[in-house]
Design a protein around this motif. Structure first.
Motif, PDB file in Angstrom:
ATOM      1  N   HIS A 367       0.931  -0.992   0.364  1.00 25.75           N
ATOM      2  CA  HIS A 367       0.041  -0.181  -0.305  1.00 25.75           C
ATOM      3  C   HIS A 367       0.823   1.124  -0.246  1.00 25.75           C
ATOM      4  CE1 HIS A 367      -2.545  -2.943   1.791  1.00 25.75           C
ATOM      5  NE2 HIS A 367      -3.775  -2.592   1.087  1.00 25.75           N
ATOM      6  N   LEU A 370       0.889   4.983   4.632  1.00 28.29           N
ATOM      7  CA  LEU A 370      -0.099   5.145   5.652  1.00 28.29           C
ATOM      8  C   LEU A 370      -0.193   5.477   7.031  1.00 28.29           C
ATOM      9  CD1 LEU A 370      -0.067   1.422   3.967  1.00 28.29           C
ATOM     10  CD2 LEU A 370      -2.396   1.904   3.973  1.00 28.29           C
ATOM     11  N   TYR A 373      -6.167   6.751   9.401  1.00 33.32           N
ATOM     12  CA  TYR A 373      -6.966   6.600   8.543  1.00 33.32           C
ATOM     13  C   TYR A 373      -7.333   6.216   7.489  1.00 33.32           C
ATOM     14  CZ  TYR A 373     -10.157   8.534   5.213  1.00 33.32           C
ATOM     15  OH  TYR A 373     -11.777   9.004   4.272  1.00 33.32           O
ATOM     16  N   ASN A 374      -5.635   5.833   6.165  1.00 29.81           N
ATOM     17  CA  ASN A 374      -5.624   4.489   5.124  1.00 29.81           C
ATOM     18  C   ASN A 374      -5.834   3.446   5.220  1.00 29.81           C
ATOM     19  OD1 ASN A 374      -5.485   7.234   3.149  1.00 29.81           O
ATOM     20  ND2 ASN A 374      -3.690   7.715   3.369  1.00 29.81           N
ATOM     21  N   GLN A 378      -7.571   1.091   3.993  1.00 24.69           N
ATOM     22  CA  GLN A 378      -7.375   0.006   3.204  1.00 24.69           C
ATOM     23  C   GLN A 378      -6.990  -1.053   3.404  1.00 24.69           C
ATOM     24  OE1 GLN A 378      -6.781   0.652  -0.080  1.00 24.69           O
ATOM     25  NE2 GLN A 378      -7.793   2.599   0.129  1.00 24.69           N
ATOM     26  N   CYS A 380      -4.951  -2.415   5.902  1.00 26.37           N
ATOM     27  CA  CYS A 380      -3.753  -2.632   5.787  1.00 26.37           C
ATOM     28  C   CYS A 380      -3.398  -3.749   7.169  1.00 26.37           C
ATOM     29  CB  CYS A 380      -2.930  -1.733   5.495  1.00 26.37           C
ATOM     30  SG  CYS A 380      -1.166  -1.885   5.535  1.00 26.37           S
ATOM     31  N   ASN A 513     -13.680   7.015   9.519  1.00 27.04           N
ATOM     32  CA  ASN A 513     -12.618   5.873   8.445  1.00 27.04           C
ATOM     33  C   ASN A 513     -13.452   4.653   8.114  1.00 27.04           C
ATOM     34  OD1 ASN A 513     -10.561   7.314  10.005  1.00 27.04           O
ATOM     35  ND2 ASN A 513      -9.939   5.859  10.358  1.00 27.04           N
ATOM     36  N   GLY A 516     -15.034   6.369   4.835  1.00 24.82           N
ATOM     37  CA  GLY A 516     -13.991   6.042   4.010  1.00 24.82           C
ATOM     38  C   GLY A 516     -13.912   4.576   3.205  1.00 24.82           C
ATOM     39  N   ASP A 520     -13.020   5.607  -0.146  1.00 23.37           N
ATOM     40  CA  ASP A 520     -11.577   5.215  -0.492  1.00 23.37           C
ATOM     41  C   ASP A 520     -11.299   4.180  -0.390  1.00 23.37           C
ATOM     42  OD1 ASP A 520     -11.716   8.131  -1.395  1.00 23.37           O
ATOM     43  OD2 ASP A 520     -11.162   8.446   0.776  1.00 23.37           O
ATOM     44  N   GLY A 521     -11.571   3.466   0.315  1.00 23.13           N
ATOM     45  CA  GLY A 521     -10.966   1.654   0.952  1.00 23.13           C
ATOM     46  C   GLY A 521     -11.672   0.561  -0.217  1.00 23.13           C
TER      47      GLY A 521
END
Length: 620
Positions: A367, A370, A373-374, A378, A380, A513, A516, A520-521
């Motif tokens: 990824h 990160l 949040y990401n 995502q 991860c 989140n 998200g 975004d995820g």
């Protein structure tokens, strides 16, 4: 010659007569004393004994209360008219009972051995009726009536039975009834339960049996020496019907969730986070509870032997590794403990080396760098492995898991709930005689290893995030109503069972989140047309190369704080199914159907997912 008879003394006639008089007087006195004792001193005892012989007492079974969904329009469970047959053994000479049993068994078309098991020889002098058959049709009762003179001691009466109308997946919620067993009778005899009585065995029927069963009545009649009823003698206490129960279940949502899960091994939970009301619980496979009222022993045995375990309510009685949905708990702990600054990044190259193995992220290309949040949106693994191991630590992970209610039952009003499991270093030491290592913490950080949760527990995790740290006890009972007047006798109010000390800002962050994840995820390709969803995906490893547990836990609407609108959905699709990542699709379909008031087929049409339905023609 001299006669010797003169030498023998002869008794005088007066003496003989006197002796006889004395003897008869003594006998008369003894008989008089006996009669005095029987008629005067012990009259009540003998009157009671005579009444016992001439009196027949029958228990009148009550109708069980009906069970409704939250709309209180049509019952989920009906009572249907049926008959039961009984025998009073003492009304039949003991030597004739075997022949009577054979004759009655032939009329009822049942095995004589079944009747003999209910009337063993030590009950041959019993003056109380022994129930030998239930769910007897009227035609059979008519055949018994035609032979009544040749079948002494045999009687019948109305005994309503449960009829579970098209329950489908509701069978795990409603449950079923069956005849009380000897062990149950020993435990419940003091509560008024009698032999032959129907009692709840699973689900709501068991959980609220005391409310549903009602109060038995009693009919007493007096008979002559031939067992014929004496007119005008006897009394009757009518039975009281059980209470009607209104559940929190929304039958439309239940049907929607049932079809969204389809014929996939798994479970769905739909609840209102602001009240704890369960709107739907689906567990597949399910069973038909009518087999227990229709005497389907072969069908019951097939269900018992079914390796798919249809009697298990997977929503509350099966636990699974939560996989990446557990990262909701992890992110909450990381933020509340300030374990790592929000803007600090962790590099994910797709794999890391630790110990003697290579730990690979689900995204094998990595990824990149990160932040929290990401990492959450995502999903991860490398971020949570490292921060969980090096910054948060196992004791904090355990503490926040328990703060969310994991590792303990939720207290839902259904029997048989399992607690799931949160491992600890102390448990591992006792269980395996090994110390806890960093690799165990890494496994736990992504919801794998020994961590086990139920779909209902995961729904509560999301509910706590939605409520800003509060958890309300999940419940299925909404109201208790009088079956005659229809008045509400009891209304269940929300019960707050836990309030977290986690800062409100943390839950604000987690909610953003979870939204998200959709923007975004990992769920960015899934969008309900009717509502904004926030949630978390999960893929549980089970040691197979081509299949995993598919998890999805979410709530909607994201952009509303009205507890009357918010709904949580938790879905697990087991790895026993072919892999299709279906939990997230099912959740989106359910949200679309709920907020657009659409059926499963209509929601599929709107979402454009008709091609995903493996059995488009299976529904009516």
């Amino acid at each position: 010659m001299i006669s010797h008879d003169e030498d023998i003394p002869q008794g005088k006639p007066e003496m003989r007569i006197g002796f006889l008089r004395f003897f008869f007087i003594i006998v008369f006195i003894l008989y008089g004393m006996r009669l005095f004792n029987m008629q005067i001193l012990s009259s009540e005892q003998y009157q009671a004994h005579a009444q016992d012989i001439s009196r027949r007492t029958e228990v009148l079974p009550p109708q069980r209360g009906e069970i409704y969904d939250r709309s209180y329009t049509e019952p989920l469970v009906l009572n249907t008219d049926s008959f039961a047959v009984s025998i009073v053994p003492a009304e039949v000479p003991a030597e004739n009972i075997p022949d009577l049993i054979t004759d009655v068994a032939a009329v009822l078309n049942i095995s004589a051995s079944d009747i003999e098991a209910r009337i063993p020889p030590h009950l041959y002098r019993l003056y109380q009726p022994v129930e030998i058959a239930v769910n007897v049709p009227f035609a059979t009762i008519a055949a018994l009536a035609e032979r009544r003179e040749s079948l002494p001691g045999v009687s019948w009466y109305s005994k309503p039975l449960r009829n579970y109308e098209d329950l489908g997946s509701l069978s795990h919620i409603v449950g079923y009834v069956g005849e009380i067993t000897r062990d149950e009778l020993m435990q419940l005899h003091n509560y008024g339960y009698q032999q032959g009585e129907l009692i709840g065995k699973m689900g709501i029927e068991l959980q609220y049996d005391g409310l549903l069963r009602g109060k038995p009545g009693m009919e007493t009649r007096t008979v002559d020496v031939r067992g014929r009823r004496m007119p005008g003698l006897g009394e009757r206490i009518p039975p009281e019907m059980g209470k009607n129960l209104v559940l929190t279940i929304d039958r439309r949502i239940q049907k929607l969730a049932e079809e969204a899960l389809g014929e996939r091994m798994g479970a769905v939970v739909v609840l209102r986070p602001g009240t704890g009301e369960i709107l739907a619980i689906v567990s597949y496979p399910w069973y038909d509870p009518n087999i227990f009222t229709q005497g389907g022993r072969s069908e019951f045995q097939q269900l018992i032997n079914d390796p798919n375990r249809p009697f298990i309510n997977r929503a509350i009685q099966s636990s699974y590794p939560p996989a990446s949905t557990f990262k909701i708990v992890m992110a909450t702990g990381m933020l509340n403990e300030n374990a790592i600054p929000l803007d600090r990044g962790v590099d994910c190259s797709g794999e890391i080396q630790f110990g003697n193995r290579t730990w690979r992220c689900h995204w094998r290309w990595g990824h990149g760098r990160l932040n929290l949040y990401n990492a959450l949106v995502q999903s991860c693994n490398i971020y949570f492995w490292q921060v969980g191991r090096d910054n948060l630590g196992v004791e904090n992970i355990i503490a926040y898991s328990r703060d969310f209610g994991l590792g303990a039952v939720t207290g839902i009003d259904l029997p048989g709930e399992t607690a799931g499991f949160i491992p600890t270093p102390q448990w591992k030491s006792r269980r395996f005689h090994e110390r806890w290592v960093a690799g165990d913490t890494m496994n736990m950080s992504i919801g794998q290893g020994w961590v086990q949760v139920t779909p209902l527990q995961l729904a509560n995790v999301v509910a706590m995030v939605v409520n800003g740290g509060k958890i309300y006890q999940p419940h299925l009972l909404k109201e208790v109503r009088d079956p005659v007047t229809n008045e509400i006798e009891r209304e269940v109010t929300p019960t707050l069972i836990h309030t977290s000390d986690v800062e409100p800002r943390v839950f604000d962050f987690i909610r953003r989140n979870m939204r998200g994840v959709f923007t975004d995820g990992t769920a960015r390709t899934l969008h309900a047309r009717a509502v904004q969803i926030a949630g978390k995906t999960g893929t549980g490893e089970v040691g197979l190369q081509d299949r995993w547990h598919s998890w999805f836990a979410a709530y909607a609407p994201y952009n509303s704080s009205n507890p009357d609108e918010q709904v949580v959905v938790s879905v697990i699709v087991e790895a026993t199914n072919r892999w299709e990542w279906w939990a997230s699709y099912a959740s989106t379909i359910i949200f679309q159907g709920i907020f657009a008031n659409q059926t499963y087929d209509e929601a599929l049409q709107v979402l454009g997912w008709q091609h995903l339905d493996p059995n488009p023609g299976r529904r009516e």
